[in-house]
Scaffold this motif. Structure first.
Motif, PDB file in Angstrom:
ATOM      1  N   GLN A 145       1.060  -1.219   0.111  1.00  6.93           N
ATOM      2  CA  GLN A 145      -0.138   0.090   0.078  1.00  6.93           C
ATOM      3  C   GLN A 145       0.839   1.211   0.002  1.00  6.93           C
ATOM      4  O   GLN A 145       0.577   2.163  -0.689  1.00  6.93           O
ATOM      5  CB  GLN A 145      -0.951   0.016   1.258  1.00  6.93           C
ATOM      6  N   VAL A 146       2.047   1.336   0.961  1.00  5.38           N
ATOM      7  CA  VAL A 146       2.817   2.428   0.788  1.00  5.38           C
ATOM      8  C   VAL A 146       3.297   2.681  -0.325  1.00  5.38           C
ATOM      9  O   VAL A 146       3.606   3.724  -1.072  1.00  5.38           O
ATOM     10  CB  VAL A 146       3.960   2.117   2.001  1.00  5.38           C
ATOM     11  N   ARG A 147       4.235   1.614  -0.973  1.00  2.00           N
ATOM     12  CA  ARG A 147       4.872   1.542  -2.459  1.00  2.00           C
ATOM     13  C   ARG A 147       3.645   2.365  -3.429  1.00  2.00           C
ATOM     14  O   ARG A 147       4.139   3.136  -4.075  1.00  2.00           O
ATOM     15  CB  ARG A 147       5.035   0.270  -2.831  1.00  2.00           C
ATOM     16  N   GLU A 148       2.582   1.759  -3.337  1.00  4.42           N
ATOM     17  CA  GLU A 148       1.600   2.333  -4.471  1.00  4.42           C
ATOM     18  C   GLU A 148       1.399   3.527  -4.150  1.00  4.42           C
ATOM     19  O   GLU A 148       0.992   4.252  -5.099  1.00  4.42           O
ATOM     20  CB  GLU A 148       0.349   1.464  -4.371  1.00  4.42           C
ATOM     21  N   MET A 179       9.791   5.375  -7.071  1.00  2.00           N
ATOM     22  CA  MET A 179      10.461   5.336  -5.725  1.00  2.00           C
ATOM     23  C   MET A 179      11.494   3.993  -5.767  1.00  2.00           C
ATOM     24  O   MET A 179      11.632   3.536  -6.699  1.00  2.00           O
ATOM     25  CB  MET A 179       9.379   4.907  -4.579  1.00  2.00           C
ATOM     26  N   THR A 180      12.336   4.199  -4.642  1.00  2.00           N
ATOM     27  CA  THR A 180      13.124   2.964  -4.438  1.00  2.00           C
ATOM     28  C   THR A 180      12.911   2.168  -3.064  1.00  2.00           C
ATOM     29  O   THR A 180      12.630   3.162  -2.281  1.00  2.00           O
ATOM     30  CB  THR A 180      14.750   3.401  -4.651  1.00  2.00           C
ATOM     31  N   ALA A 181      12.961   0.988  -3.014  1.00  2.00           N
ATOM     32  CA  ALA A 181      12.679   0.220  -1.844  1.00  2.00           C
ATOM     33  C   ALA A 181      13.874  -0.803  -1.374  1.00  2.00           C
ATOM     34  O   ALA A 181      14.385  -1.310  -2.415  1.00  2.00           O
ATOM     35  CB  ALA A 181      11.658  -0.571  -2.051  1.00  2.00           C
ATOM     36  N   PHE A 182      14.544  -0.609  -0.471  1.00  2.00           N
ATOM     37  CA  PHE A 182      15.411  -1.274  -0.004  1.00  2.00           C
ATOM     38  C   PHE A 182      14.868  -2.605   0.924  1.00  2.00           C
ATOM     39  O   PHE A 182      14.610  -2.026   2.155  1.00  2.00           O
ATOM     40  CB  PHE A 182      16.432  -0.656   0.715  1.00  2.00           C
TER      41      PHE A 182
END
Length: 102
Positions: free
Chosen positions: A25-28, A37-40
């Motif tokens: 949900q946060v990514r979307e 965005m970039t996710a680690f």
């Protein structure tokens, strides 16, 4: 340019892993609002800190980051409060840095 880093805990205060849907949900939301965005998420990231009550504490975390031309501070303050509610945290860290891109 600004670099915004969102530090999300992987587990709740009792040590149970959060549902993957919370992170999705946060990514979307970030993709929809900012276009990227970039996710680690694959490297184990651990936060450590000392507390007066419990001694040393730690968190396994995921870091999401976004690069922005302009910073809408009131929006980020509101979003931080919403994430604290969703993840049942007293306080979450969202770090903002000014950066130069080469």
């Amino acid at each position: 340019m600004y670099l915004v880093e969102i530090f999300l805990p992987q587990r709740d205060n009792e040590g149970r892993e959060f549902r993957s849907e919370l992170f999705s949900q946060v990514r979307e939301e970030l993709l929809e609002r900012f276009g990227g965005m970039t996710a680690f998420t694959r490297v184990p990231v651990e936060g450590l800190w000392n507390t007066h009550q419990a001694g040393r504490s730690h968190d396994a975390i995921v870091i999401y980051e976004i690069m922005l031309q302009q910073l809408d501070r009131p929006w980020w303050e509101s979003y931080k409060a919403e994430l604290e509610r969703r993840f049942a945290q007293e306080e979450m860290v969202i770090r903002v840095s000014r950066v130069d891109v080469i």
